[in-house]
Enzyme design. Structure first.
Site, PDB file in Angstrom:
ATOM      1  N   LYS A  49      -2.488  -5.956   8.220  1.00  0.00           N
ATOM      2  CA  LYS A  49      -1.548  -4.859   8.513  1.00  0.00           C
ATOM      3  C   LYS A  49      -1.590  -4.524   9.997  1.00  0.00           C
ATOM      4  O   LYS A  49      -0.547  -4.351  10.641  1.00  0.00           O
ATOM      5  CB  LYS A  49      -1.896  -3.618   7.660  1.00  0.00           C
ATOM      6  CG  LYS A  49      -1.516  -3.800   6.192  1.00  0.00           C
ATOM      7  CD  LYS A  49      -2.020  -2.682   5.283  1.00  0.00           C
ATOM      8  CE  LYS A  49      -1.652  -3.010   3.828  1.00  0.00           C
ATOM      9  NZ  LYS A  49      -2.142  -2.036   2.849  1.00  0.00           N
ATOM     10  N   GLN A  60      -6.339   2.755   2.905  1.00  0.00           N
ATOM     11  CA  GLN A  60      -6.371   1.592   2.014  1.00  0.00           C
ATOM     12  C   GLN A  60      -7.091   1.943   0.712  1.00  0.00           C
ATOM     13  O   GLN A  60      -8.158   2.560   0.715  1.00  0.00           O
ATOM     14  CB  GLN A  60      -7.083   0.420   2.731  1.00  0.00           C
ATOM     15  CG  GLN A  60      -7.037  -0.895   1.986  1.00  0.00           C
ATOM     16  CD  GLN A  60      -5.631  -1.493   1.874  1.00  0.00           C
ATOM     17  OE1 GLN A  60      -4.740  -1.176   2.662  1.00  0.00           O
ATOM     18  NE2 GLN A  60      -5.435  -2.365   0.901  1.00  0.00           N
ATOM     19  N   ASP A  69       2.958   4.885   3.014  1.00  0.00           N
ATOM     20  CA  ASP A  69       2.793   4.270   1.695  1.00  0.00           C
ATOM     21  C   ASP A  69       3.731   4.899   0.667  1.00  0.00           C
ATOM     22  O   ASP A  69       3.931   4.342  -0.417  1.00  0.00           O
ATOM     23  CB  ASP A  69       1.356   4.495   1.197  1.00  0.00           C
ATOM     24  CG  ASP A  69       0.455   3.284   1.356  1.00  0.00           C
ATOM     25  OD1 ASP A  69       0.970   2.155   1.298  1.00  0.00           O
ATOM     26  OD2 ASP A  69      -0.756   3.480   1.518  1.00  0.00           O
TER      27      ASP A  69
END
Ligand code: GUN
Length: 291
Positions: A54, A98, A121
């Site tokens: 990422k 994460q 997200d």
């Protein structure tokens, strides 16, 4: 007839190109580049790889990507302090924590601490609510990437019968909302759904997101249907090696479907590309508010 294979790698590349152009335009207008901050707590091996990817992908499109690695023993208070610092930092447009988190940290509490406008997200209940009420929202990357694949494949969703197999908060539920927003008639199936195979065989669009290797068989697929396989399952082979497969039995289903995604090379590459797109979108929305 064999299905059209939807090339997720090529489409993800196209999305990254769009984001790169958008980042450059953003920089010209605002004198800074968008910033994405990724937090990893602990040493969960796949997460170490995902978060590095990422950060690297962000840098490649001109986004300022930063990975914050925190030890496994990090307390919830320490993690919340990191989130608070990034929330207050004007150069940060996107904050991604994460998952999974170590067991001693309450996932809900820390995800709620991310300001909704930096929630790239799309996991914050405010963004979930905004999506489900048809307002502008940051939308979870995997379902939004899956929708883009359907669009790129030219699948007409208006009035289509679509089934989402799997009801997770990260994929199944937001996927259903996205399909509904495009005027599909949507069924959400799960482990208690009766006659799943028969039901699935009536559908124009099938989204498989259950996490069970090759569960969807050829006789579950209506001829010509579009099939999006969100699953990534590692199966052990007889020779001791392993292989990645989706939730769809690809070899047999591609003989029936009209269009289908492979695993790997389908939905997988889209997730990070859409994360970059969400980061740019968050940066633009924040710039509008502060203008
Ligand atoms: N872990 C696996 N997939 C994801 C994702 O899309 N977002 C976050 N934050 N963690 C993940």
């Amino acid at each position: 007839m064999s299905a059209r294979i939807i090339d997720g790698k090529a489409i993800a590349e196209k999305v990254r190109g769009e984001v790169k152009e958008g980042v450059s335009a953003f920089q010209s207008t605002h004198g800074r580049v968008p910033g994405l901050d990724v937090i990893l707590v602990g040493e969960h091996a796949p997460s170490v790889v995902y978060t590095r990817n990422k950060e690297k992908a962000a840098l490649e499109v001109g986004i300022r990507g930063r990975l914050h690695r925190m030890p496994e023993a990090t307390t919830q208070a320490e993690l919340l302090a990191m989130v608070a610092a990034l929330s207050a930092d004007e150069s940060v447009d996107g904050i991604l924590i994460q998952l999974p988190l170590p067991k001693h940290i309450d996932e809900r509490t820390v995800l709620l601490a991310i300001p909704p406008e930096k929630d790239v997200d799309g996991f914050h209940p405010i963004n979930v609510g905004r999506l489900s009420t048809g307002q502008d929202a940051l939308v979870p990357c995997t379902p939004l990437g899956s929708l883009r694949l359907l669009d790129e494949a030219g699948v007409n969703l208006k009035g289509a019968n679509a089934i989402v197999i799997g009801r997770s908060n990260i994929v199944g539920k937001p996927m259903a909302q996205l399909l509904l927003s495009r005027d599909a008639t949507v069924t959400i199936a799960h482990s208690r759904t009766s006659n799943l195979a028969g039901l699935c065989a009536t559908m124009d669009v099938v989204i498989a997101a259950v996490g069970r290797a090759e569960m969807v068989k050829a006789d579950w697929i209506k001829p010509g249907a579009a099939v999006i396989d969100v699953g990534i399952n590692r199966i052990e082979l007889a020779d001791g090696k392993s292989r990645l497969v989706g939730d769809v039995a690809f070899a047999e289903c591609k003989e029936v479907a009209g269009a289908i995604t492979p695993v790997p090379g389908g939905v997988g590459p889209m997730t990070i590309a859409i994360l970059l797109q969400n980061t740019l979108m968050a940066a633009k929305a924040r710039a509008r508010v502060s203008a």
